[in-house]
Design a protein around this motif. Structure first.
Motif, short mmCIF file in Angstrom:
data_model
loop_
_atom_site.label_atom_id
_atom_site.label_comp_id
_atom_site.label_asym_id
_atom_site.label_seq_id
_atom_site.Cartn_x
_atom_site.Cartn_y
_atom_site.Cartn_z
N THR A 1 -72.27 -13.26 -7.29
CA THR A 1 -72.01 -14.39 -6.37
C THR A 1 -70.63 -14.24 -5.74
O THR A 1 -70.45 -14.50 -4.55
N ILE A 2 -69.64 -13.80 -6.53
CA ILE A 2 -68.28 -13.61 -6.00
C ILE A 2 -68.26 -12.43 -5.03
O ILE A 2 -67.64 -12.49 -3.96
N ALA A 3 -68.98 -11.36 -5.39
CA ALA A 3 -69.03 -10.18 -4.52
C ALA A 3 -69.67 -10.51 -3.17
O ALA A 3 -69.17 -10.12 -2.11
N LEU A 4 -70.77 -11.28 -3.20
CA LEU A 4 -71.46 -11.63 -1.94
C LEU A 4 -70.62 -12.57 -1.09
O LEU A 4 -70.61 -12.49 0.14
N GLU A 5 -69.89 -13.47 -1.77
CA GLU A 5 -68.96 -14.36 -1.04
C GLU A 5 -67.89 -13.52 -0.34
O GLU A 5 -67.52 -13.77 0.81
N THR A 6 -67.40 -12.51 -1.05
CA THR A 6 -66.38 -11.61 -0.50
C THR A 6 -66.92 -10.87 0.73
O THR A 6 -66.24 -10.76 1.75
N VAL A 7 -68.17 -10.40 0.62
CA VAL A 7 -68.79 -9.69 1.75
C VAL A 7 -68.97 -10.65 2.93
O VAL A 7 -68.69 -10.29 4.08
N PHE A 8 -69.41 -11.87 2.64
CA PHE A 8 -69.70 -12.84 3.71
C PHE A 8 -68.42 -13.23 4.46
O PHE A 8 -68.39 -13.26 5.69
N TYR A 9 -67.35 -13.53 3.72
CA TYR A 9 -66.11 -13.99 4.36
C TYR A 9 -65.18 -12.84 4.76
O TYR A 9 -64.21 -13.06 5.49
N GLY A 10 -65.47 -11.65 4.24
CA GLY A 10 -64.62 -10.50 4.60
C GLY A 10 -63.38 -10.38 3.73
O GLY A 10 -62.60 -9.45 3.89
N ASN A 11 -63.17 -11.33 2.82
CA ASN A 11 -62.07 -11.20 1.84
C ASN A 11 -62.43 -11.97 0.57
O ASN A 11 -63.26 -12.87 0.61
N PRO A 12 -61.80 -11.61 -0.55
CA PRO A 12 -62.20 -12.21 -1.83
C PRO A 12 -61.73 -13.65 -1.97
O PRO A 12 -60.75 -14.06 -1.32
N PRO A 13 -62.41 -14.46 -2.80
CA PRO A 13 -61.99 -15.84 -3.02
C PRO A 13 -60.65 -15.90 -3.75
O PRO A 13 -60.22 -14.93 -4.37
N GLU A 14 -60.02 -17.06 -3.68
CA GLU A 14 -58.66 -17.23 -4.23
C GLU A 14 -58.57 -16.90 -5.72
O GLU A 14 -57.56 -16.41 -6.19
N GLU A 15 -59.68 -17.18 -6.46
CA GLU A 15 -59.59 -16.96 -7.91
C GLU A 15 -59.38 -15.50 -8.29
O GLU A 15 -59.06 -15.19 -9.43
N MET A 16 -59.57 -14.59 -7.32
CA MET A 16 -59.33 -13.17 -7.61
C MET A 16 -57.83 -12.87 -7.69
O MET A 16 -57.42 -11.85 -8.24
N GLY A 17 -57.01 -13.74 -7.10
CA GLY A 17 -55.55 -13.61 -7.20
C GLY A 17 -55.05 -12.23 -6.77
O GLY A 17 -55.45 -11.68 -5.76
N ASP A 18 -54.17 -11.65 -7.61
CA ASP A 18 -53.54 -10.35 -7.28
C ASP A 18 -54.51 -9.18 -7.40
O ASP A 18 -54.17 -8.06 -7.05
N PHE A 19 -55.69 -9.46 -7.95
CA PHE A 19 -56.62 -8.35 -8.19
C PHE A 19 -57.21 -7.80 -6.88
O PHE A 19 -57.82 -6.73 -6.87
N GLU A 20 -56.97 -8.52 -5.79
CA GLU A 20 -57.56 -8.17 -4.50
C GLU A 20 -57.35 -6.70 -4.14
O GLU A 20 -58.25 -6.03 -3.64
N GLN A 21 -56.12 -6.18 -4.42
CA GLN A 21 -55.84 -4.79 -4.01
C GLN A 21 -56.65 -3.76 -4.79
O GLN A 21 -56.76 -2.61 -4.37
N ASN A 22 -57.24 -4.17 -5.94
CA ASN A 22 -58.05 -3.23 -6.72
C ASN A 22 -59.52 -3.18 -6.30
O ASN A 22 -60.30 -2.41 -6.84
N LEU A 23 -59.89 -4.06 -5.35
CA LEU A 23 -61.30 -4.11 -4.96
C LEU A 23 -61.67 -2.92 -4.08
O LEU A 23 -60.86 -2.48 -3.24
N PRO A 24 -62.92 -2.41 -4.24
CA PRO A 24 -63.37 -1.36 -3.32
C PRO A 24 -63.54 -1.93 -1.92
O PRO A 24 -63.45 -3.15 -1.71
#
Length: 324
Positions: free
Chosen positions: A33-56
């Motif tokens: 659900t978080i991955a699909l939200e990320t794909v839909f909005y083009g960036n990860p939700p806030e709860e991902m915090g600093d982890f954003e730079q580690n995402l593929p």
């Protein structure tokens, strides 16, 4: 071998999901659900915090058509459901959903602005496949009680740019909904635990828990217009169970049976999961019963010649019988 668009998008979604899963320590489906939200909005939700730079890398959806997106999401959901023990966490197979869509397009072929409802939508796969095949679509509405499944369904619909109104509720409670032209649903099978709520239904059990699949048929009928249609994926044992006499009597009073289609064994992993499709028309002042309902043993979906033959016979039946 060159990757198909579906495989390429699935790989992106799967990589994202597994990365989220490692970080959030959630199940694959909840991470999806978080991955699909990320794909839909083009960036990860806030709860991902600093982890954003580690995402593929996040895929650009404009490079894919709607069917590719639906199939890639479907593959990811299926991966998450592997080994799921809950019956309601099994997705309606694509081939079965396409068949329901074909039947839906036949019974509504002369209607405009078709309003559709699925009271047990799960991840929304059946509903999105069916509505893809209906030309003159009006409102589309769905109900689902499971929080993870409804999140996936909403994201699934958003990614496919489909307007569907979702109710997150126990679907055997009342809906704020006017009756619709068409109900499609893969009925949840099993006992319904709320005996007090079940008392509102004609198809309740005389003692003990009532069958959820019986109550869902009655609820579906409640939200169908007189003359409207219901296309329901039912357990194969529906008319052989200990409460089936009551169900027979109810259907005889409320509906015309349009057809029963027994689906091929090969469409289901286990015999106990085998399903059929029940087509009903809710009785109304202008409806009459059919002399000869459509009774079909559907061949294996992989047997192209047999499938073409049965579809030709069904097309002829719809032309001869439904247009009288």
């Amino acid at each position: 071998m060159e990757q198909s668009n579906v495989e390429s998008l699935f790989e992106h979604i799967d990589n994202l999901t597994e990365t989220v899963q490692q970080y959030m320590n959630e199940t694959y489906l909840d991470s999806l659900t978080i991955a699909l939200e990320t794909v839909f909005y083009g960036n990860p939700p806030e709860e991902m915090g600093d982890f954003e730079q580690n995402l593929p890398s996040i895929p650009d959806l404009s490079a894919y058509d709607i069917v590719d997106i639906r199939k890639a999401v479907q593959l990811a959901i299926l991966k998450g459901m592997k080994g799921a023990t809950q019956q309601q966490h099994l997705m309606t197979p694509e081939t079965v959903a396409l068949f329901v869509g074909y039947l839906a397009s036949k019974v509504t072929s002369d209607q405009e602005n078709i309003r559709v409802f699925d009271p047990a939508s799960g991840t929304g796969n059946l509903l999105t496949v069916v509505t893809e095949q209906l030309d003159k679509l009006g409102d589309v509405v769905a109900g689902e009680v499971d929080p993870t499944l409804i999140k996936l369904a909403v994201l699934n619909a958003n990614l496919q740019q489909k307007e569907i109104e979702f109710f997150h509720q126990d679907s055997l409670r009342p809906f704020l909904l006017d009756p619709v032209d068409l109900v499609v649903s893969d009925l949840p099978v099993g006992y319904y635990p709320d005996d007090i709520r079940a008392n509102d239904y004609e198809l309740r059990a005389e003692e003990g828990h009532s069958y959820a699949h019986h109550l869902f048929i009655e609820q579906s009928m409640n939200y169908t217009k007189p003359g409207g249609y219901l296309i329901l994926v039912i357990p194969e044992f529906l008319f052989d169970s200990d409460q089936s006499d009551k169900l027979h009597a109810y259907l005889q009073e409320q509906a015309h049976i349009i057809g029963v289609l027994q689906l091929p064994e090969s469409a289901f992993k286990a015999d106990k999961n085998r399903k059929s499709i029940l087509m009903l028309q809710k009785k109304g002042p202008d409806t009459t019963g059919l002399k000869q309902p459509l009774l079909v043993q559907v061949p294996s979906f992989k047997n192209t010649d047999a499938m073409n033959d049965i579809l030709a016979q069904m097309n002829a039946w719809f032309s001869d019988t439904m247009k009288q």
